[in-house]
Scaffold this motif. Sequence first.
Motif, PDB file in Angstrom:
ATOM      1  N   UNK A  37      50.474  24.947  29.123  1.00 19.49           N
ATOM      2  CA  UNK A  37      50.770  23.517  29.264  1.00 19.49           C
ATOM      3  C   UNK A  37      49.975  22.668  28.285  1.00 19.49           C
ATOM      4  N   UNK A  38      48.703  23.009  28.091  1.00 15.98           N
ATOM      5  CA  UNK A  38      47.884  22.268  27.130  1.00 15.98           C
ATOM      6  C   UNK A  38      48.391  22.493  25.713  1.00 15.98           C
ATOM      7  N   UNK A  39      48.809  23.729  25.411  1.00 16.56           N
ATOM      8  CA  UNK A  39      49.382  24.013  24.096  1.00 16.56           C
ATOM      9  C   UNK A  39      50.639  23.205  23.846  1.00 16.56           C
ATOM     10  N   UNK A  40      51.475  23.061  24.870  1.00 19.52           N
ATOM     11  CA  UNK A  40      52.691  22.244  24.736  1.00 19.52           C
ATOM     12  C   UNK A  40      52.335  20.778  24.498  1.00 19.52           C
ATOM     13  N   UNK A  41      51.283  20.306  25.159  1.00 17.91           N
ATOM     14  CA  UNK A  41      50.843  18.921  24.953  1.00 17.91           C
ATOM     15  C   UNK A  41      50.402  18.706  23.509  1.00 17.91           C
ATOM     16  N   UNK A  42      49.653  19.656  22.968  1.00 13.10           N
ATOM     17  CA  UNK A  42      49.230  19.554  21.566  1.00 13.10           C
ATOM     18  C   UNK A  42      50.433  19.585  20.630  1.00 13.10           C
ATOM     19  N   UNK A  43      51.386  20.440  20.944  1.00 13.10           N
ATOM     20  CA  UNK A  43      52.582  20.549  20.113  1.00 13.10           C
ATOM     21  C   UNK A  43      53.362  19.231  20.100  1.00 13.10           C
ATOM     22  N   UNK A  44      53.524  18.624  21.266  1.00 13.43           N
ATOM     23  CA  UNK A  44      54.246  17.348  21.347  1.00 13.43           C
ATOM     24  C   UNK A  44      53.477  16.235  20.648  1.00 13.43           C
ATOM     25  N   UNK A  45      52.141  16.244  20.763  1.00 11.37           N
ATOM     26  CA  UNK A  45      51.331  15.240  20.076  1.00 11.37           C
ATOM     27  C   UNK A  45      51.493  15.376  18.565  1.00 11.37           C
ATOM     28  N   UNK A  46      51.518  16.616  18.066  1.00  9.74           N
ATOM     29  CA  UNK A  46      51.712  16.843  16.641  1.00  9.74           C
ATOM     30  C   UNK A  46      53.056  16.331  16.158  1.00  9.74           C
ATOM     31  N   UNK A  47      54.088  16.560  16.944  1.00  9.20           N
ATOM     32  CA  UNK A  47      55.422  16.066  16.568  1.00  9.20           C
ATOM     33  C   UNK A  47      55.471  14.539  16.579  1.00  9.20           C
ATOM     34  N   UNK A  54      49.169  18.850  11.061  1.00  3.98           N
ATOM     35  CA  UNK A  54      48.890  20.244  10.725  1.00  3.98           C
ATOM     36  C   UNK A  54      47.868  20.870  11.660  1.00  3.98           C
ATOM     37  N   UNK A  55      46.812  20.126  11.965  1.00  6.96           N
ATOM     38  CA  UNK A  55      45.767  20.644  12.858  1.00  6.96           C
ATOM     39  C   UNK A  55      46.328  20.881  14.251  1.00  6.96           C
ATOM     40  N   UNK A  56      47.061  19.914  14.779  1.00  6.73           N
ATOM     41  CA  UNK A  56      47.626  20.076  16.121  1.00  6.73           C
ATOM     42  C   UNK A  56      48.610  21.235  16.171  1.00  6.73           C
ATOM     43  N   UNK A  57      49.392  21.400  15.116  1.00  5.26           N
ATOM     44  CA  UNK A  57      50.343  22.508  15.076  1.00  5.26           C
ATOM     45  C   UNK A  57      49.646  23.861  15.087  1.00  5.26           C
ATOM     46  N   UNK A  58      48.573  23.994  14.295  1.00  3.13           N
ATOM     47  CA  UNK A  58      47.836  25.265  14.267  1.00  3.13           C
ATOM     48  C   UNK A  58      47.111  25.510  15.585  1.00  3.13           C
ATOM     49  N   UNK A  59      46.547  24.464  16.163  1.00  2.00           N
ATOM     50  CA  UNK A  59      45.799  24.633  17.408  1.00  2.00           C
ATOM     51  C   UNK A  59      46.721  24.974  18.579  1.00  2.00           C
ATOM     52  N   UNK A  60      47.902  24.378  18.642  1.00  2.00           N
ATOM     53  CA  UNK A  60      48.807  24.703  19.754  1.00  2.00           C
ATOM     54  C   UNK A  60      49.214  26.168  19.673  1.00  2.00           C
TER      55      UNK A  60
END
Length: 128
Positions: free
Chosen positions: A36-46, A96-102
């Motif tokens: 769920x946290x990974x999805x949050x990071x992914x959505x924030x990156x988008x 880029x950072x959020x995408x790699x971290x997710x």
Amino acid sequence: MPDGETIPTSPAEPGLPAPTPGDHGGTEYDTGAITGFGRSLEMAGKSVALLGPSTPVFEGSDKFPFAGIPVVGLFFVHRFNEIAETWADCAGLLEGVLGKECEKFFQVAKNYSTTEEELKAAAERLRH
């Protein structure tokens, strides 16, 4: 939460059993939270990716003196454009950072799930 309630992990997934007072979670519980946290990071990156290119800038600022705008206004316009360009660059970096971290969080959740499956299989072999 009272016993028997579930913790929703996402709209598409059924809830996981709520932890009891002596329960410290477990890999299945942690996997849902990590994913769920990974999805949050992914959505924030988008979201950041959408904001970067839409940063407003003043076009044609070199023609302002001919349009009757005082020269002092050019300092503001140039500074505003510099800030907008800096934000657009930072938005690209942040995306880029959020995408790699997710992706790292998704991999961690996958590792937990794999470990859980292997532990269950080993326990089953020991029982027989």
